[in-house]
Design an enzyme around this catalytic site. Structure first.
Site, PDB file in Angstrom:
ATOM      1  N   LYS A 184       0.826  -1.130   0.130  1.00 44.91           N
ATOM      2  CA  LYS A 184      -0.117  -0.014  -0.059  1.00 44.91           C
ATOM      3  C   LYS A 184       0.756   1.258  -0.042  1.00 44.91           C
ATOM      4  O   LYS A 184       0.342   2.412  -0.264  1.00 44.91           O
ATOM      5  CB  LYS A 184      -0.899   0.120   1.242  1.00 44.91           C
TER       6      LYS A 184
HETATM    7  N1  PMP Z   1      -3.457  -7.641   1.769  1.00 47.94           N
HETATM    8  C1  PMP Z   1      -3.153  -6.566   2.703  1.00 47.94           C
HETATM    9  C2  PMP Z   1      -2.351  -6.984   3.975  1.00 47.94           C
HETATM   10  C3  PMP Z   1      -3.600  -5.344   2.339  1.00 47.94           C
HETATM   11  O1  PMP Z   1      -3.230  -4.452   3.171  1.00 47.94           O
HETATM   12  C4  PMP Z   1      -4.469  -5.110   1.145  1.00 47.94           C
HETATM   13  C5  PMP Z   1      -4.859  -3.695   1.184  1.00 47.94           C
HETATM   14  N2  PMP Z   1      -5.969  -3.481   1.796  1.00 47.94           N
HETATM   15  C6  PMP Z   1      -4.617  -6.120   0.323  1.00 47.94           C
HETATM   16  C7  PMP Z   1      -3.981  -7.291   0.778  1.00 47.94           C
HETATM   17  C8  PMP Z   1      -5.425  -5.807  -0.806  1.00 47.94           C
HETATM   18  O2  PMP Z   1      -4.971  -5.063  -1.824  1.00 47.94           O
HETATM   19  P1  PMP Z   1      -5.829  -3.832  -2.728  1.00 47.94           P
HETATM   20  O3  PMP Z   1      -6.502  -2.990  -1.734  1.00 47.94           O
HETATM   21  O4  PMP Z   1      -4.698  -3.488  -3.600  1.00 47.94           O
HETATM   22  O5  PMP Z   1      -6.781  -4.768  -3.231  1.00 47.94           O
END
Ligand code: PMP
Length: 465
Positions: A45
């Site tokens: 992120k």
């Molecule tokens: N895994 C973790 C540990 C995350 O913090 C996030 C983001 N919320 C995600 C997966 C998913 O990523 P995205 O929001 O880009 O779909």
């Protein structure tokens, strides 16, 4: 030559790929993991945070001295805190009370202000994390809500960085890309770029918790934080994030929680990669995909964050046992008692007193857990949905005294929650849970958890010597 950076912001992105040689042993297609935990803030992120802040500055939404507000499971807030503080902003992170406490501690360490709020209420409820963050952004002067779910600078970060990196690192040989879906920014941006770069040849696979609604589940709770789409039974309008474009995902692998969590633990032990639970989901999905492929294929799986944020959860044996995800060979007495027990009776929170009395006829010991969910759901009742308990004795007494009528809602007749024990815990631990902590306390029954869900109710007699 190792890089020298003038700013930590230059250390966002550019993460390596690691071959998963041990977990992928015996599988013809090589599986490579994109190590996003090596970003400066420890997660994928950081990329979205940098991209959203730069876009907001460019669009005049964020002015010098302004405040960044966001609703986050933690990692986006950490990225916003690092980038935001470097660029002179105040950062307020609204964090889900379901997120690992380590993430809130990390946020505070980076100088963010943390406001804990719930995600376990309908989306329309003013107490919901998203509404709390929105209100904060309205009330604080000069505040900007990053809104990662609908902010297109989030997937765009991956179109510009993650996608091209993977294409270049694999020399264009990547054939399958596997990632979890939270906001959908990662899968949409990276997957979309790889499809375009390969002329449509790359297959994009979403790694989803089994009960999440992205992959076709009913949206009931699961135990892998930060991915999946949850649907509270009381939510009126279910919205998918605008950062997510479903047409980019060719198929989903739906992964049960136990498989996700045990895979995250294997990653640490067997590959030397300490990652979070959503990495476990992604790797479990990638291994399923790779088993169906040949030596000319190449799978890249994205590992979103570090396991250091979850030492109190997936990487804790105690936590795993308490929620029924881990069973040691020797500790089988609770499972044996569970198998001998009557089928579970759970009472939905919106049942009437009359309906509850009816249901309790079949309940061993005359007690049953009260859960937000309907017990008939395919995935059963999650331990996180327990709202208390009801007893036949108390309800029939209330009816006899005229304190309640059969058509009344359960309301104040819902008693305290029953204690829980994981299926792999010992009889001594089950007895301790039944006895309760308070002197003179004691519970009529204990709920046995298997994979975080209520599998049965056992009364003290189940453990009689
Ligand atoms: N895994 C973790 C540990 C995350 O913090 C996030 C983001 N919320 C995600 C997966 C998913 O990523 P995205 O929001 O880009 O779909």
């Amino acid at each position: 030559m190792t890089a020298v950076h003038e700013s930590v912001l230059d250390a966002i992105g550019g993460t390596p790929l690691f071959r998963l040689a041990r977990l992928g042993a015996g599988i013809a297609a090589p599986v490579y993991a994109k190590a996003e935990f090596l970003n400066i803030g420890g997660s994928v992120k950081d990329r979205a945070a940098l991209s959203m802040i730069l876009a907001a500055e460019r669009d005049g939404l964020l002015e010098p001295g302004g405040t960044i507000v966001e609703a986050t499971s933690g990692n986006t807030g950490i990225g916003l805190a690092i980038v935001g503080r470097q660029r002179g902003y105040r950062v307020i992170a609204g964090v889900s009370d379901r997120s690992a406490p380590e993430k809130s501690d990390i946020l505070r360490a980076y100088g963010a202000e943390v406001v804990l709020a719930t995600t376990a209420v309908p989306r329309e409820d003013p107490a919901h994390l998203f509404n709390v963050a929105r209100r904060l952004a309205e009330e604080v002067p000069g505040a900007w809500l990053a809104n990662q779910y609908d902010n297109l600078a989030n997937p765009d970060a991956h179109v510009r960085t993650t996608g091209p990196e993977i294409w270049e690192q694999t020399g264009g040989r990547v054939t399958h890309f596997v990632a979890g879906v939270g906001t959908g920014g990662t899968v949409t941006g990276t997957g979309g770029y790889l499809k375009q770069a390969s002329g449509g040849a790359v297959t994009v696979v979403g790694a989803d918790p089994e009960s999440s609604s992205y992959g076709g589940g009913d949206g009931s709770p699961w135990f892998v934080e930060s991915i999946g789409h949850f649907l509270h039974p009381g939510t009126i309008e279910d919205r998918r994030p605008q950062a997510y474009r479903s047409e980019v995902v060719d198929s989903f692998e739906r992964i049960p929680d136990r498989e996700s969590l045990l895979t995250a633990r294997r990653l640490a032990r067997e590959e030397g990669i300490l990652a979070g639970p959503s990495s476990g989901t992604a790797v479990a999905a990638a291994l399923r995909v790779a088993r169906r492929l040949g030596p000319d294929d190449l799978v890249v799986v994205l590992l979103p964050d570090s396991g250091r944020s979850y030492l109190s959860k997936v990487h804790s044996d105690t936590w795993m046992r308490e929620w029924g995800f881990l069973e040691e060979p020797g500790e089988t007495a609770v499972r044996a008692a569970l198998e001998a027990a009557d089928p579970l009776v759970a009472v939905p929170a919106d049942a009437t007193v009359g309906e509850a009395v009816e249901a309790l006829r079949a309940a061993p010991g005359g007690v049953a857990p009260v859960a937000l969910a309907r017990a008939a759901r395919p995935f059963g009742v999650s331990a996180t949905e327990l709202m208390g308990s009801v007893s036949r004795e108390a309800l029939t007494a209330a009816l006899a005294e005229g304190a309640a009528k059969p058509d009344d809602p359960l309301g104040a007749l819902v008693g305290p929650a029953l204690p829980t024990v994981g299926v792999g815990q010992s009889v001594a631990e089950a007895r301790a849970a039944l006895a309760g902590r308070a002197a003179g306390g004691g519970h009529p029954a204990v709920l046995v958890l298997v994979d975080g869900r209520v599998a049965g109710v056992l009364s003290g007699e189940a453990f009689a010597d």
